[in-house]
Design a protein around this motif. Structure first.
Motif, PDB file in Angstrom:
ATOM      1  N   GLY A 191       0.613  -1.239  -0.258  1.00 54.96           N
ATOM      2  CA  GLY A 191       0.149  -0.015  -0.102  1.00 54.96           C
ATOM      3  C   GLY A 191       0.737   1.019  -0.102  1.00 54.96           C
ATOM      4  N   VAL A 192       0.348   1.984   0.270  1.00 54.46           N
ATOM      5  CA  VAL A 192       0.760   3.300  -0.159  1.00 54.46           C
ATOM      6  C   VAL A 192       1.867   4.015   1.240  1.00 54.46           C
ATOM      7  N   ALA A 193       1.230   3.661   1.848  1.00 57.99           N
ATOM      8  CA  ALA A 193       2.011   3.599   3.182  1.00 57.99           C
ATOM      9  C   ALA A 193       3.533   3.462   2.825  1.00 57.99           C
ATOM     10  N   PHE A 194       3.700   2.207   1.968  1.00 56.59           N
ATOM     11  CA  PHE A 194       5.046   1.824   1.834  1.00 56.59           C
ATOM     12  C   PHE A 194       5.812   2.800   0.935  1.00 56.59           C
TER      13      PHE A 194
ATOM     14  N   GLN B 131       1.493   3.311  -7.006  1.00 52.29           N
ATOM     15  CA  GLN B 131       1.122   3.320  -5.402  1.00 52.29           C
ATOM     16  C   GLN B 131       1.617   4.848  -4.862  1.00 52.29           C
ATOM     17  N   ALA B 132       3.001   5.164  -5.373  1.00 51.39           N
ATOM     18  CA  ALA B 132       4.021   6.384  -4.933  1.00 51.39           C
ATOM     19  C   ALA B 132       3.697   7.110  -5.551  1.00 51.39           C
TER      20      ALA B 132
ATOM     21  N   PRO C 224       7.708   7.428   8.901  1.00 53.47           N
ATOM     22  CA  PRO C 224       7.545   7.229  10.266  1.00 53.47           C
ATOM     23  C   PRO C 224       8.608   5.979  10.526  1.00 53.47           C
ATOM     24  N   ASP C 225       9.331   5.668  11.991  1.00 56.72           N
ATOM     25  CA  ASP C 225       9.587   4.546  12.136  1.00 56.72           C
ATOM     26  C   ASP C 225       9.221   2.924  11.491  1.00 56.72           C
TER      27      ASP C 225
ATOM     28  N   VAL D 200      -0.567   2.509   8.039  1.00 57.11           N
ATOM     29  CA  VAL D 200      -1.002   3.732   7.156  1.00 57.11           C
ATOM     30  C   VAL D 200      -2.239   4.298   7.566  1.00 57.11           C
ATOM     31  N   GLY D 201      -2.428   4.563   9.003  1.00 60.86           N
ATOM     32  CA  GLY D 201      -3.531   4.894   9.416  1.00 60.86           C
ATOM     33  C   GLY D 201      -2.928   6.716   9.633  1.00 60.86           C
TER      34      GLY D 201
END
Length: 206
Positions: A74-77, A109-110, A188-189, A193-194
């Motif tokens: 997902g997007v967060a990655f 995604q990015a 983030p460490d 996703v939130g």
């Protein structure tokens, strides 16, 4: 022009399972190679300090599982990546054929603000296998593909022997630096996703 003091560069390595993504990362960061193959589950990252023109940067290199079931990280990655490294095995044609899928997946995604000019680097790994006799993807073919995608830098490496690994990552770091200079950074460490979705602007009016 004076650039902001950017200290963290995020690099994502994509490619089919078994092409040597983790081995490349370990060889570059730790100068180690293991013959024991262990599939990466989900995502993992290593960091390495790099220096350019008297400035110190931390390269944060994210390694992904190549299995399709983990592609939905997902997007967060993907978010906030400064450079994307596409890896294939020169001895496996399918891993080369899939480069286009990985590149498209990353851009979707990015969703970088300037997808046409986002820096990719392509690595053809495992050139050491069988003294090069079992390779099926020629350097010419790989370079032609890279040229067709906007002259992506191309390296042939052996993670096992360390061939060209340092050189490839130097270019990866330089390209990441160029791409990221005008963007704010939020990393983030852990992948969250939130919260990560709102905190990093896609286009910064810097």
């Amino acid at each position: 022009m004076p650039s902001r003091r950017r200290t963290l560069l995020k690099v994502i390595i994509l490619g089919d399972s078994g092409v040597g993504k983790t081995s490349l990362m370990n060889q570059y960061v730790n100068k180690k190679f293991s013959n024991q193959y262990k599939a990466t589950i989900g995502a993992d990252f290593l960091t390495k300090e790099v220096q350019f023109e008297d400035r110190l940067f931390t390269l944060q290199i994210w390694d992904t599982a190549g299995q399709e079931r983990f592609q939905s990280l997902g997007v967060a990655f993907y978010r906030g990546a400064d450079c994307c490294v596409l890896v294939y095995d020169v001895n496996v044609m399918k891993s080369f054929d899939n480069l286009n899928n990985w590149r498209e997946e990353f851009l979707i995604q990015a969703s970088p603000s300037d997808p046409e000019n986002f820096p990719f680097v392509v690595i053809g790994n495992k050139v050491d296998v069988d003294g090069g006799n079992s390779r099926v993807v020629s350097e010419k073919k790989a370079r032609a593909w890279c040229a067709s995608k906007g002259n992506i830098p191309y390296f042939e490496t052996s993670a096992k022997e360390g061939t060209n690994v340092e050189e490839a990552f130097q270019v990866i770091a330089k390209n990441a630096l160029k791409s990221g200079e005008e963007e704010e950074i939020y990393l983030p460490d852990t992948i969250d996703v939130g919260s990560s979705g709102q905190q990093r602007p896609t286009g910064c009016e810097c």
